[in-house]
Write an enzyme that holds these catalytic residues in place. Structure first.
Site, PDB file in Angstrom:
ATOM      1  N   ASP A   1      68.278  28.740  75.681  1.00 28.80           N
ATOM      2  CA  ASP A   1      68.997  28.262  74.331  1.00 28.80           C
ATOM      3  C   ASP A   1      68.503  29.365  73.204  1.00 28.80           C
ATOM      4  O   ASP A   1      67.463  30.214  73.640  1.00 28.80           O
ATOM      5  CB  ASP A   1      68.678  26.776  74.068  1.00 28.80           C
ATOM      6  CG  ASP A   1      69.657  26.169  73.432  1.00 28.80           C
ATOM      7  OD1 ASP A   1      69.808  26.677  71.987  1.00 28.80           O
ATOM      8  OD2 ASP A   1      70.244  25.123  73.575  1.00 28.80           O
TER       9      ASP A   1
ATOM     10  N   HIS B   1      74.154  29.684  70.886  1.00 28.07           N
ATOM     11  CA  HIS B   1      72.915  29.083  71.432  1.00 28.07           C
ATOM     12  C   HIS B   1      72.126  30.196  72.038  1.00 28.07           C
ATOM     13  O   HIS B   1      71.574  29.790  73.221  1.00 28.07           O
ATOM     14  CB  HIS B   1      72.970  27.737  72.134  1.00 28.07           C
ATOM     15  CG  HIS B   1      73.240  26.589  71.354  1.00 28.07           C
ATOM     16  ND1 HIS B   1      72.131  25.965  70.607  1.00 28.07           N
ATOM     17  CD2 HIS B   1      74.297  25.961  71.314  1.00 28.07           C
ATOM     18  CE1 HIS B   1      72.566  24.815  69.950  1.00 28.07           C
ATOM     19  NE2 HIS B   1      74.055  25.034  70.304  1.00 28.07           N
TER      20      HIS B   1
ATOM     21  N   GLU C   1      79.092  24.373  70.554  1.00 29.93           N
ATOM     22  CA  GLU C   1      78.687  24.714  69.051  1.00 29.93           C
ATOM     23  C   GLU C   1      78.539  26.010  68.832  1.00 29.93           C
ATOM     24  O   GLU C   1      77.612  26.501  68.322  1.00 29.93           O
ATOM     25  CB  GLU C   1      77.174  24.000  68.784  1.00 29.93           C
ATOM     26  CG  GLU C   1      77.247  22.425  69.326  1.00 29.93           C
ATOM     27  CD  GLU C   1      75.846  21.930  68.764  1.00 29.93           C
ATOM     28  OE1 GLU C   1      76.030  20.750  68.094  1.00 29.93           O
ATOM     29  OE2 GLU C   1      74.736  22.251  69.172  1.00 29.93           O
TER      30      GLU C   1
ATOM     31  N   TYR D   1      72.598  10.240  75.518  1.00 30.57           N
ATOM     32  CA  TYR D   1      71.681  11.213  74.917  1.00 30.57           C
ATOM     33  C   TYR D   1      70.279  10.527  74.608  1.00 30.57           C
ATOM     34  O   TYR D   1      69.970   9.778  74.052  1.00 30.57           O
ATOM     35  CB  TYR D   1      72.270  11.435  73.554  1.00 30.57           C
ATOM     36  CG  TYR D   1      72.948  12.885  73.801  1.00 30.57           C
ATOM     37  CD1 TYR D   1      73.719  12.967  74.776  1.00 30.57           C
ATOM     38  CD2 TYR D   1      72.678  13.877  73.133  1.00 30.57           C
ATOM     39  CE1 TYR D   1      74.655  14.158  74.952  1.00 30.57           C
ATOM     40  CE2 TYR D   1      73.489  15.086  73.278  1.00 30.57           C
ATOM     41  CZ  TYR D   1      74.496  15.175  74.142  1.00 30.57           C
ATOM     42  OH  TYR D   1      74.980  16.469  74.180  1.00 30.57           O
TER      43      TYR D   1
ATOM     44  N   ASP E   1      67.531  11.705  74.017  1.00 28.35           N
ATOM     45  CA  ASP E   1      66.657  12.019  72.922  1.00 28.35           C
ATOM     46  C   ASP E   1      66.840  11.143  71.815  1.00 28.35           C
ATOM     47  O   ASP E   1      65.850  11.265  70.879  1.00 28.35           O
ATOM     48  CB  ASP E   1      66.826  13.485  72.755  1.00 28.35           C
ATOM     49  CG  ASP E   1      68.417  13.958  72.321  1.00 28.35           C
ATOM     50  OD1 ASP E   1      68.937  13.156  72.688  1.00 28.35           O
ATOM     51  OD2 ASP E   1      68.532  14.667  71.618  1.00 28.35           O
TER      52      ASP E   1
ATOM     53  N   THR F   1      65.083  18.313  73.796  1.00 29.97           N
ATOM     54  CA  THR F   1      63.700  18.390  73.751  1.00 29.97           C
ATOM     55  C   THR F   1      63.077  18.945  72.277  1.00 29.97           C
ATOM     56  O   THR F   1      62.073  19.199  72.247  1.00 29.97           O
ATOM     57  CB  THR F   1      62.913  19.063  74.648  1.00 29.97           C
ATOM     58  OG1 THR F   1      63.362  20.326  74.876  1.00 29.97           O
ATOM     59  CG2 THR F   1      63.031  18.415  76.162  1.00 29.97           C
ATOM     60  N   GLU F   2      64.153  18.799  71.443  1.00 27.32           N
ATOM     61  CA  GLU F   2      63.775  19.604  70.096  1.00 27.32           C
ATOM     62  C   GLU F   2      62.498  18.887  69.659  1.00 27.32           C
ATOM     63  O   GLU F   2      61.456  19.477  68.986  1.00 27.32           O
ATOM     64  CB  GLU F   2      64.869  19.356  69.065  1.00 27.32           C
ATOM     65  CG  GLU F   2      66.119  20.146  69.120  1.00 27.32           C
ATOM     66  CD  GLU F   2      66.986  19.509  70.016  1.00 27.32           C
ATOM     67  OE1 GLU F   2      66.918  18.846  70.803  1.00 27.32           O
ATOM     68  OE2 GLU F   2      68.069  20.264  69.652  1.00 27.32           O
TER      69      GLU F   2
HETATM   70  C1  ACM Z   1      75.022  19.266  73.068  1.00 30.25           C
HETATM   71  O1  ACM Z   1      74.490  18.444  72.700  1.00 30.25           O
HETATM   72  N1  ACM Z   1      75.200  20.206  72.035  1.00 30.25           N
HETATM   73  C2  ACM Z   1      75.809  19.903  74.083  1.00 30.25           C
END
Ligand code: ACM
Length: 653
Positions: A197, A271, A335, A424, A426, A476-477
């Site tokens: 990424d 990314h 994105e 998700y 996270d 994991t940001e």
């Molecule tokens: C994503 O969460 N950008 C795939």
């Protein structure tokens, strides 16, 4: 006294009440128990010897028994005492991952057409034993018994996955293996490794050494996080890390023993700042391309107008394909900021030449070319929802995070479901953020995860076959260490494991949470850090109770006023068109208010401060305690939700 203790012990070991996760397709409980002793033998047919050894290895630490594994004997199951693992005479209709397990007082027989099926039968056998079987040290005084049962089992979906982002923060191979072990416990079979990424390139590529000498590191932890929250520093103090190709082979081999396929993700064309920081000549846009210290949509993207970018990707993907036996390579595709291509004369010229109407079609052109490379390496392409933009590549599989499942499946493409609404991991696990580690945002409680039906509405039975399965994503940001990865994943991943395996008819959240109590003991034994829910549900609201100009809702909390202390009351919107505005919450003793928190809150799909703190007195016998919330429907009355109570008793003298 002793007799009573023994009786209690057998109840807590759960012999009479199996707590299997995922719940099998069918389970018949019979009278009696099978007792494992140091003399119990494991018998296998010749092809199943390794699975027999796996079982012996996993029974040994807790029991101290080294069970003999014999792959030659064809035991007379009527007379032996033992465990039989065999593919012989297996019912082919059990499929590639199904098994049958019959436990009688003298013998446990697991039959499956494949080693994967036998392996899942072994996981079930381990779960039928007391959770202490997962201990890494000898457990003394335990009765290693399992109930007599007849189980027939096979998964609902073929893809039961977990994605781990190792780019935003790096997790080493030992940590990845621990995660694979926890996946195997719940019969998950696909590990999606987000290796690349903006924030770091994590896989050694022999032809392009700068990808890891430059792209695997950044100047600091970033994301506003405490530098001490992580240990992933290089010898020179730079932050990051990467896997050598030997590391990758080691982890792949480890996963194969657990019947887990590792799907590598090499993210493109967006990314991609980590790659472009090392090889800026492949990018579109002005640069400079630098590994960023934050997430979001960063502007570094590959240029489809540069043949050397495709040559680079071809060489990278060839090395990746050689390392991973997975039939799939994930190429990201999410994105993609279109600005750089819009302002890039070479990209605009390419669009004219190829008759591409817009940058979405340019993205599609890019993905189609990459699909040819992926296919030429004997692999299938999978990418995020956005690869649908501008037209889907010929044989692509779509990983739906923001939609596209219906569109893709109805065009005959395979789909893996990872919607943000349910998958998700996270996102916050509680509305009370004060008690949770900082997260990226959102709110995804266990119950919502468990409510997922991976089959989108409107698909015909034929089209439904394109839904391969379901996956939880750990981005994991804001997760700089492995303990926190586990905390975010468990038990929500456990819920997704059941959604992916068990038939829809077996889904029952209350029963799941009952079995989860035992499963948490397994995770504790394995040393997996998991969240434990400390709040209890005390009530609900339904649309008929709600008005738009304000109403007081009461719930009896007499049994919950169990000790003096402080409670956090959380109002959780579950469903309906409207959220509710909250103007205050109070605790009443025999109708008289004794504590109040009247800040303004809102619960809905984007909650704001819906957690109220109240002082709780020492309970007085005979007193009736009521919780009262002053609420109003926000723009309507169609709102349904649950109310949770989380009491922390005052400690001390
Ligand atoms: C994503 O969460 N950008 C795939």
């Amino acid at each position: 006294m002793l007799a009573l203790w023994l009786w209690t012990a057998s109840v807590v070991t759960g012999a009479a009440d199996p707590a299997l996760i995922p719940q099998p397709q069918s389970l018949e409980l019979k009278d009696g128990v099978f007792t494992l002793t140091s003399g119990t033998r494991i018998y296998t047919d010749p092809v199943s010897a390794d699975t027999g050894v796996y079982l012996a290895d996993h029974l040994q630490p807790a029991t101290g028994f080294r069970l003999k594994v014999s792959s030659k004997l064809a035991p007379d199951v009527a007379t032996v005492s033992g465990i039989v693992l065999t593919t012989q005479n297996a019912d082919a209709s059990l499929g590639a991952e199904g098994y049958e397990l019959t436990a009688k007082t003298n013998v446990v027989v697991i039959t499956a057409p494949t080693q994967a099926g036998l392996f899942y039968g072994v996981q079930t056998l381990l779960q039928l034993l007391p959770p202490e079987i997962y201990a890494t040290q000898r457990v003394k005084g335990e009765h290693w018994q399992l109930p007599c049962v007849k189980i027939e089992d096979r998964p609902r979906f073929a893809w039961r996955g977990l994605m781990l982002d190792v780019s935003r923060h790096f997790f080493n191979k030992t940590e990845v293996k621990q995660l694979l072990d926890a996946m195997a416990l719940h019969k998950q079979n696909t590990f999606h490794w987000h290796l690349v990424d903006d924030n770091g390139w994590r896989i050694e590529i022999k032809k392009y050494p700068k990808l890891t000498s430059e792209g695997a590191w950044r100047s600091a932890v970033g994301f506003g996080l405490d530098p001490a929250a992580t240990t992933a520093y290089g010898p020179d103090g730079r932050y990051g890390g990467f896997y050598t190709q030997d590391d990758i082979r080691e982890v792949v081999a480890y996963a194969q023993k657990l019947h887990i396929t590792i799907v590598p993700e090499i993210e493109m064309p967006g990314h991609s700042l980590a790659a472009l920081s090392a090889y800026p000549e492949l990018g579109s846009g002005p640069g400079p391309f630098k590994v960023p210290l934050q997430g979001g949509v960063n502007p570094g993207i590959y240029s489809p107008a540069k043949e050397e970018a495709f040559e680079f990707l071809q060489n990278v993907l060839a090395e990746v394909a050689g390392l991973f036996p997975s039939p799939y390579i994930h190429i990201g595709g999410d994105e993609v900021p279109k600005g750089p291509w819009k302002h890039d004369a070479a990209c605009q010229e390419l669009m004219k030449r190829e008759g591409l109407k817009n940058e979405e079609e340019l993205q599609s052109y890019f993905v189609r070319r990459v699909e040819k490379i992926v296919n030429a390496n004997g692999k299938r392409l999978i990418g995020w929802s956005e690869i649908l933009q501008g037209g889907l590549a010929q044989n692509a599989t779509v990983m739906d995070w923001i939609g596209g499942a219906y569109e893709a499946a109805s065009q005959g493409h395979d789909v893996v479901m990872t919607p943000t609404s349910h998958c998700y991991l996270d996102y916050y696990q509680s509305q009370d953020r004060s008690t949770e580690p900082r997260a990226i945002g959102g709110y995804l409680p266990l119950q919502t995860v468990y409510s997922l039906d991976p089959i989108p509405a409107r698909l015909s039975p034929e089209q439904q076959k394109h839904i391969l399965g379901v996956q939880g994503n750990v981005w994991t940001e804001y997760i700089p260490n492995f303990r926190q990865v586990e905390y975010m994943a468990f038990p929500r991943l456990t819920a997704l494991a059941e959604i992916g395996w068990s038939p829809k008819s077996a889904h029952n959240f209350d029963d799941f949470t009952r079995r989860l109590k035992t499963d948490e003991q397994r995770l504790d034994q394995l040393g997996v850090n998991h969240r434990v829910e400390t709040s209890v549900k005390i009530g609900e609201w339904v649309p008929a109770q709600i008005t738009t100009n304000g109403v007081a809702l009461d719930w009896d909390v007499t049994p919950n006023v169990a000790a003096a202390g402080q409670t956090k009351v959380s109002l959780n919107y579950n469903q309906g068109a409207c959220g509710i505005d909250i103007t205050g919450v109070a605790l009443l003793a025999d109708g008289v208010e004794i504590s109040r928190d009247d800040h303004a809150g809102f619960t809905g799909s984007s909650p704001r401060k819906p957690v109220y703190t109240l002082d709780v007195p020492a309970p007085k016998p005979g007193t009736h305690y009521t919780l009262r919330a002053q609420v109003a429907g926000s723009g309507g009355t169609d709102s349904q939700g649950s109310v949770f109570w989380n009491l922390k008793p005052t400690t001390g003298k």
